[in-house]
Design a protein around this motif. Structure first.
Motif, short mmCIF file in Angstrom:
data_model
loop_
_atom_site.label_atom_id
_atom_site.label_comp_id
_atom_site.label_asym_id
_atom_site.label_seq_id
_atom_site.Cartn_x
_atom_site.Cartn_y
_atom_site.Cartn_z
N ASP A 167 -32.38 85.84 -45.77
CA ASP A 167 -31.84 87.03 -45.12
C ASP A 167 -32.60 88.29 -45.54
OD1 ASP A 167 -30.09 87.26 -43.06
OD2 ASP A 167 -28.27 87.30 -44.25
N PRO A 168 -33.92 88.35 -45.30
CA PRO A 168 -34.74 89.44 -45.84
C PRO A 168 -34.52 90.80 -45.21
CG PRO A 168 -36.04 88.07 -44.37
CD PRO A 168 -34.72 87.37 -44.55
N ILE A 169 -33.86 90.86 -44.03
CA ILE A 169 -33.70 92.16 -43.37
C ILE A 169 -32.23 92.48 -43.09
CG2 ILE A 169 -36.00 92.08 -42.36
CD1 ILE A 169 -34.71 91.32 -39.68
N SER A 170 -31.33 91.84 -43.83
CA SER A 170 -29.90 92.02 -43.55
C SER A 170 -29.39 93.41 -43.90
CB SER A 170 -29.08 90.97 -44.31
OG SER A 170 -29.24 91.12 -45.71
N GLN A 171 -30.06 94.11 -44.83
CA GLN A 171 -29.55 95.41 -45.29
C GLN A 171 -30.46 96.58 -44.94
OE1 GLN A 171 -27.48 95.49 -49.14
NE2 GLN A 171 -28.04 93.34 -49.40
N VAL A 172 -31.34 96.36 -43.95
CA VAL A 172 -32.22 97.45 -43.51
C VAL A 172 -31.98 97.71 -42.03
CG1 VAL A 172 -33.97 96.96 -45.25
CG2 VAL A 172 -34.15 95.89 -42.99
N VAL A 209 -34.43 82.49 -43.64
CA VAL A 209 -33.01 82.41 -43.29
C VAL A 209 -32.61 83.79 -42.77
CG1 VAL A 209 -30.67 82.16 -44.18
CG2 VAL A 209 -32.50 80.69 -45.04
N SER A 210 -31.91 83.85 -41.66
CA SER A 210 -31.51 85.15 -41.15
C SER A 210 -30.32 85.07 -40.21
CB SER A 210 -32.68 85.83 -40.42
OG SER A 210 -32.33 87.14 -40.01
N HIS A 211 -29.49 86.11 -40.28
CA HIS A 211 -28.45 86.27 -39.27
C HIS A 211 -29.04 86.92 -38.02
CE1 HIS A 211 -25.13 85.05 -41.80
NE2 HIS A 211 -25.55 85.84 -42.76
N ARG A 212 -30.13 87.69 -38.20
CA ARG A 212 -30.76 88.35 -37.06
C ARG A 212 -31.75 87.40 -36.40
NH1 ARG A 212 -32.59 94.45 -38.75
NH2 ARG A 212 -30.69 95.10 -39.82
N ILE A 213 -31.53 87.13 -35.14
CA ILE A 213 -32.43 86.24 -34.40
C ILE A 213 -33.83 86.83 -34.32
CG2 ILE A 213 -32.82 85.10 -32.19
CD1 ILE A 213 -30.41 84.01 -33.72
N SER A 214 -33.93 88.16 -34.30
CA SER A 214 -35.25 88.80 -34.19
C SER A 214 -36.15 88.45 -35.37
CB SER A 214 -35.09 90.32 -34.11
OG SER A 214 -34.40 90.83 -35.25
N LEU A 217 -40.62 78.15 -40.53
CA LEU A 217 -39.34 77.56 -40.16
C LEU A 217 -38.28 78.65 -40.23
CD1 LEU A 217 -37.37 75.15 -39.63
CD2 LEU A 217 -37.16 74.96 -42.12
N GLY A 218 -37.55 78.83 -39.14
CA GLY A 218 -36.43 79.76 -39.12
C GLY A 218 -35.12 79.00 -39.24
N ILE A 219 -34.18 79.55 -39.99
CA ILE A 219 -32.87 78.92 -40.17
C ILE A 219 -31.80 79.94 -39.83
CG2 ILE A 219 -31.33 77.74 -41.77
CD1 ILE A 219 -33.77 77.03 -43.48
N VAL A 220 -30.95 79.62 -38.86
CA VAL A 220 -29.87 80.51 -38.45
C VAL A 220 -28.56 79.75 -38.48
CG1 VAL A 220 -31.42 81.88 -37.00
CG2 VAL A 220 -30.15 79.98 -35.99
N GLY A 221 -27.47 80.48 -38.33
CA GLY A 221 -26.16 79.86 -38.31
C GLY A 221 -25.11 80.84 -38.78
N PRO A 222 -23.85 80.58 -38.48
CA PRO A 222 -22.78 81.49 -38.91
C PRO A 222 -22.62 81.48 -40.42
CG PRO A 222 -21.87 79.48 -37.96
CD PRO A 222 -23.33 79.42 -37.72
N TYR A 264 -27.46 79.42 -30.52
CA TYR A 264 -28.62 80.30 -30.72
C TYR A 264 -28.73 81.30 -29.58
CZ TYR A 264 -33.47 81.72 -31.59
OH TYR A 264 -34.61 82.45 -31.85
N ALA A 265 -28.66 80.82 -28.35
CA ALA A 265 -28.80 81.69 -27.19
C ALA A 265 -27.68 82.73 -27.13
CB ALA A 265 -28.82 80.86 -25.91
N ARG A 266 -26.46 82.31 -27.41
CA ARG A 266 -25.33 83.24 -27.38
C ARG A 266 -25.49 84.32 -28.45
NH1 ARG A 266 -22.46 78.32 -26.57
NH2 ARG A 266 -21.79 78.31 -28.76
N ALA A 267 -25.91 83.91 -29.66
CA ALA A 267 -26.13 84.88 -30.74
C ALA A 267 -27.25 85.86 -30.38
CB ALA A 267 -26.46 84.15 -32.04
N PHE A 268 -28.30 85.36 -29.76
CA PHE A 268 -29.44 86.19 -29.39
C PHE A 268 -29.02 87.27 -28.39
CE2 PHE A 268 -32.94 86.88 -26.30
CZ PHE A 268 -33.81 87.56 -27.13
#
Length: 222
Positions: free
Chosen positions: A140-145, A169-174, A7-12, A206-210
């Protein structure tokens, strides 16, 4: 969330992503409705039994003042060196540790003062992977790399699909595009839900962020 799926969770920022995943190990309890694991209301389970099934990597990793080894293993002397190497390779941390003067026995200082934010984050990830729990929660496992390291970390998670239930949970859609199901939050509510392909087609948050992140990555690469 079906067992063995992602499960992926995104959002501002401030949309409730961390709040949502903190409910699962009962950092605090729901005030309406229920959260169930294997059909059991988690409030009916002993909290130590519940948490033994969950490995969490928090958004703000906490490190003890001891060594890297102690921080990953919680100072468990029974953890084999091969296991330590395995989890640090999955966390894209192995080469970094080998470059340190005392590798795994390097003392990180109070709250990991000698380490960069990305290194602390990857130690917290290796710690979560070392627990080998059924449910893996990564906040947010990759926010600082950097982008390449982040992609390498995500690739190491993919072989776990089917073996663990993974919540990212991530800010990065990737980081979530490969998930079986993705939800987008805003102000504590789910505003979109579906697969990566479905959400791209919807042309909403989601699409706009991507597309914005793809553009930023292309600019950074050039």
């Amino acid at each position: 969330v079906a067992p063995g799926t992602v499960l992926g969770i995104v959002g501002p920022p401030g949309s409730g992503k961390t709040t949502l995943v903190n409910l699962i190990p009962r950092r605090y309890d729901v005030t309406h409705g229920t959260i169930r694991v294997d059909g059991n209301d988690i409030r009916s389970l002993r909290i130590d039994n519940l948490r033994s099934q969950i490995a969490c990597m928090p958004q703000e990793p906490f490190l003890f003042a001891g060594t890297i080894r102690e921080n990953i293993t919680f100072d468990d002397p029974l953890i084999a060196e091969s296991q330590l190497q395995k989890v640090t390779q999955k966390a894209a941390l192995y080469d970094t540790i080998q470059a340190l003067p005392n590798d795994y026995d390097t003392i990180v200082g109070e709250k990991g003062v000698i380490l960069s934010g990305g290194q602390k984050q990857r130690i917290a990830l290796a710690r979560a992977l070392n627990q080998n729990a059924r449910i893996l929660i990564l906040d947010d496992p990759i926010s600082q790399v950097d982008l390449a390291t982040g992609n390498a970390i995500i690739e190491t998670l993919k072989p776990m699909i089917g073996q663990k239930t993974i919540i990212i949970v991530s800010h990065r859609i990737s980081a979530v595009r490969f998930a079986d199901q993705i939800i987008a939050l805003e102000k504590g509510k789910i505003i979109e839900q579906g697969t990566h392909r479905e959400l791209i087609a919807s042309d909403r948050y989601y699409a706009r962020a991507f597309y914005l992140q793809e553009l930023e990555e292309d600019l950074n690469a050039s």
